[in-house]
Write an enzyme that holds these catalytic residues in place. Structure first.
Site, PDB file in Angstrom:
ATOM      1  N   HIS A 532      64.494  71.838  12.416  1.00 21.90           N
ATOM      2  CA  HIS A 532      63.388  71.717  11.465  1.00 21.90           C
ATOM      3  C   HIS A 532      63.933  71.775  10.027  1.00 21.90           C
ATOM      4  O   HIS A 532      63.490  72.593   9.230  1.00 21.90           O
ATOM      5  CB  HIS A 532      62.376  72.854  11.657  1.00 21.90           C
ATOM      6  CG  HIS A 532      61.518  72.737  12.866  1.00 21.90           C
ATOM      7  ND1 HIS A 532      60.592  73.694  13.214  1.00 21.90           N
ATOM      8  CD2 HIS A 532      61.428  71.777  13.811  1.00 21.90           C
ATOM      9  CE1 HIS A 532      59.969  73.343  14.328  1.00 21.90           C
ATOM     10  NE2 HIS A 532      60.470  72.179  14.714  1.00 21.90           N
ATOM     11  N   HIS A 575      54.506  73.340  12.598  1.00 15.58           N
ATOM     12  CA  HIS A 575      55.580  72.440  12.992  1.00 15.58           C
ATOM     13  C   HIS A 575      55.587  71.274  12.012  1.00 15.58           C
ATOM     14  O   HIS A 575      54.531  70.727  11.672  1.00 15.58           O
ATOM     15  CB  HIS A 575      55.364  71.975  14.427  1.00 15.58           C
ATOM     16  CG  HIS A 575      55.580  73.069  15.423  1.00 15.58           C
ATOM     17  ND1 HIS A 575      56.421  72.940  16.512  1.00 15.58           N
ATOM     18  CD2 HIS A 575      55.075  74.330  15.494  1.00 15.58           C
ATOM     19  CE1 HIS A 575      56.423  74.061  17.210  1.00 15.58           C
ATOM     20  NE2 HIS A 575      55.603  74.918  16.609  1.00 15.58           N
TER      21      HIS A 575
END
Length: 596
Positions: A532, A575
């Site tokens: 990420h 997310h």
């Protein structure tokens, strides 16, 4: 200084003293570098105007018929295949001297074709903090309507509701191109009440909608998929395939090497891009012209490489690569934030016939309990140390230490004053005896970097996230691991799932009542990267080390923008995919409004 001298300096600053213009083989109004999650959103919206032409340059290919992409339960099968860049970091000194793998999609749709499809946006305060970084008008309220604009939410069925799916309709859009919902195989099972009762027994409440702007608690997050067709809905399927017939929109296969600059085109002392130089699969160089703008959407690990190859970045780094500095912008490639993560497997069996996953978001108060005040004070006192360590690792001329301290103080306030969530625990249940927790630190204080390894090979960057440079990141992951363990060993989950204990990673011994030191050794040797990455071309003030302004325009340029995860100035609780769709939708409107 004489007017003539001022004019000469401006000319040199704009690259007029040395032409970089080349003969274009073809020209478009807009060139977008990268057909990923953000790039295809921008391409779709800009090409809505039939009077403009849009080209998207992408080294990956069309994967719409790849079962590893379309299947909603095939997560991970595309990893380390040709459609995954499968990057590797340098060895991490504070994480067992190990290199970490980082997954990033190499396909039409980018990482949205290979990720876990989770659609969770984050907390209100996290987006509001962007304004404090020099981005007026960037906050939850301004981006929320774009979340809804992109989304086509499918209301869960009765069986999905019985299995744990919940929602509140006011937080969703129902007419956008991006399908969001739950897998049809999600069915009712006796484990759903056990999950709820166990978390609530640990004082973690049920969150009815994780996309409300408050994610604390546990819930079953929706995914980017078509519930009726049971197909992954990546960015290509959502934003490109429905409009691929447009004559003014094209995807061109190739790898962008650098942005080219106009000779004689300078607007108010800012460089003007006139196109890009790309490399074909056959290894031939080709130049495409951009009449209006170049939008770089290559992702957090590639966008800074494109900028550096184009002469934008830290002069010391560019000089070492043999690249002429055109814009002195030391923040390029810096402020890399990657979330350290870990897996715990447990022996047991809930008798499930289908897979399901619950997302649990925990605050610092949840994680540290009675020790919260002491930890808050200690971490605040350590911020100058962490900022200096990051600056020393990158080079004193790369990071503004005071700017980084300000950034870390804002992050500290989010965690300890605004009570945003500090860790996520993903509880996974699958048929058979697979019980697992994937957990990670949401807001690492460690800061890393990504830079070109050589001027001629953009595909092999030097990535150094500096995992656990801040010891607080290790403490947070430890606390999250303990919380995940408590869940599986608490009632009614322990009895109903016949849970006997964790199955550990590697050969490390971790006793049931392990000390902090034992947990730290274990995690240093077994933690992984969450893939990420953010922040490497941050949207924040130049004084803080930012690379782009609130209109996503690269400082010192007239017509180069960045729209992807590299623009996100700090991590989010959600997310990334969900946030990027909203970011890109708003960016497209900004580009339309401000392009001259």
């Amino acid at each position: 200084m004489a007017p003539r001298s001022v004019a000469l300096l401006l000319a040199l600053a704009c690259g007029l003293g040395k032409s970089t213009a080349t003969v274009e083989s073809e020209s478009f109004d807009y060139i977008i570098v990268g057909a990923g999650t953000s790039g295809l959103v921008v391409a779709n919206r800009l090409s809505e105007d039939p009077s403009v032409t849009v080209a998207v340059i992408e080294p990956g290919t069309d994967q719409r018929d790849n079962i590893n992409v379309t299947a909603t339960e095939a997560f991970g099968l595309s990893f380390n295949t040709p459609m995954d860049w499968a990057y590797s970091t340098v060895k991490q000194r504070d994480a067992g001297d190990r290199a970490f793998g980082l997954h990033a999609g190499k396909a039409w749709g980018g990482t949205s074709t290979i990720n876990g499809m989770t659609y969770i946006r984050g907390n209100v305060a996290e987006f509001d903090a962007w304004e404090q970084l020099g981005n007026p008008g960037w906050n939850w309220e301004s981006i929320f309507s774009y979340f809804k604009k992109s989304e086509k939410y499918t209301i869960p069925t009765d069986s999905q509701l019985a299995a744990g799916a919940t929602y509140e309709s006011q937080y969703h859009g129902f007419d956008g191109p991006l399908h969001v919902g739950y897998v049809p195989s999600l069915e009712n099972g006796s484990f759903a009440p056990a999950v709820k009762d166990t978390w609530e027994g640990l004082s973690v409440s049920h969150n009815l909608d994780l996309n409300s702007g408050s994610v604390r608690g546990f819930g079953m997050g929706p995914q980017t998929l078509d519930s009726n067709l049971n197909v992954r809905w990546d960015a290509a399927r959502a934003y490109y395939q429905p409009v691929e017939h447009r004559p003014n929109l094209r995807i061109i296969k190739g790898t962008v090497k650098r942005i080219t600059w106009a000779s004689g085109g300078c607007k108010k002392g800012h460089l003007v891009a006139n196109g890009v130089e790309m490399l074909t699969d056959a290894g031939k160089s080709r130049t495409l012209g951009a009449k209006k703008e170049v939008v770089v959407s290559a992702g957090a690990l590639r966008t800074p490489l494109v900028l550096e190859a184009s002469g934008i970045g830290n002069p010391r780094i560019l000089k070492s690569l043999g690249i002429e500095t055109r814009i002195n912008l030391p923040g390029v490639g810096e402020h890399l934030v990657e979330q350290p993560a870990h897996f715990l497997m447990f022996s047991g069996d809930l008798g499930s016939s289908s897979a399901s996953a619950y997302h649990t978001y925990l605050t610092a108060a949840d994680l540290f309990g009675a020790n919260l005040a002491a930890i808050e004070a200690a971490t605040r006192a350590d911020i100058p140390k962490w900022a200096r360590a990051a600056a020393d690792a990158s080079g004193a001329d790369s990071l503004n230490v005071r700017g980084l301290e300000k950034l870390l103080h804002i992050q500290h306030d989010l965690l300890f004053k605004h009570n945003v969530t500090a860790a996520e625990v993903l509880t996974a249940i699958a048929p058979g005896s697979v019980l697992a927790s994937n957990y990670w630190t949401l807001f690492p204080f460690s800061r890393g970097s990504v830079h070109l390894g050589s001027r001629d090979n953009i595909d092999e960057p030097v990535i150094d996230p500096r995992i656990f440079l801040s010891d607080f990141d290790l403490s947070t992951l430890t606390a999250a691991g303990r919380f995940a363990t408590r869940f599986w060993l608490s009632e009614p989950m322990k009895t109903q799932g016949s849970v006997t204990g964790p199955v550990l990673s590697g050969d490390v011994d971790l006793p049931r009542n392990a000390t902090d030191a034992q947990w730290h050794v274990y995690l240093r040797d077994t933690a992984v990267a969450n893939s990420h990455p953010t922040g490497t071309a941050s949207m924040m003030s130049r004084e803080l080390g930012g690379v782009i302004d609130p209109e996503l325009r690269v400082y010192g340029t007239a017509n180069v923008r960045v729209v992807d995860a590299s623009a996100v100035p700090m991590q989010l609780s959600g997310h990334l995919t969900a946030a990027l769709y909203g970011l890109a939708e708003r960016a497209a409107d900004i580009i339309k409004r401000t392009t001259h």
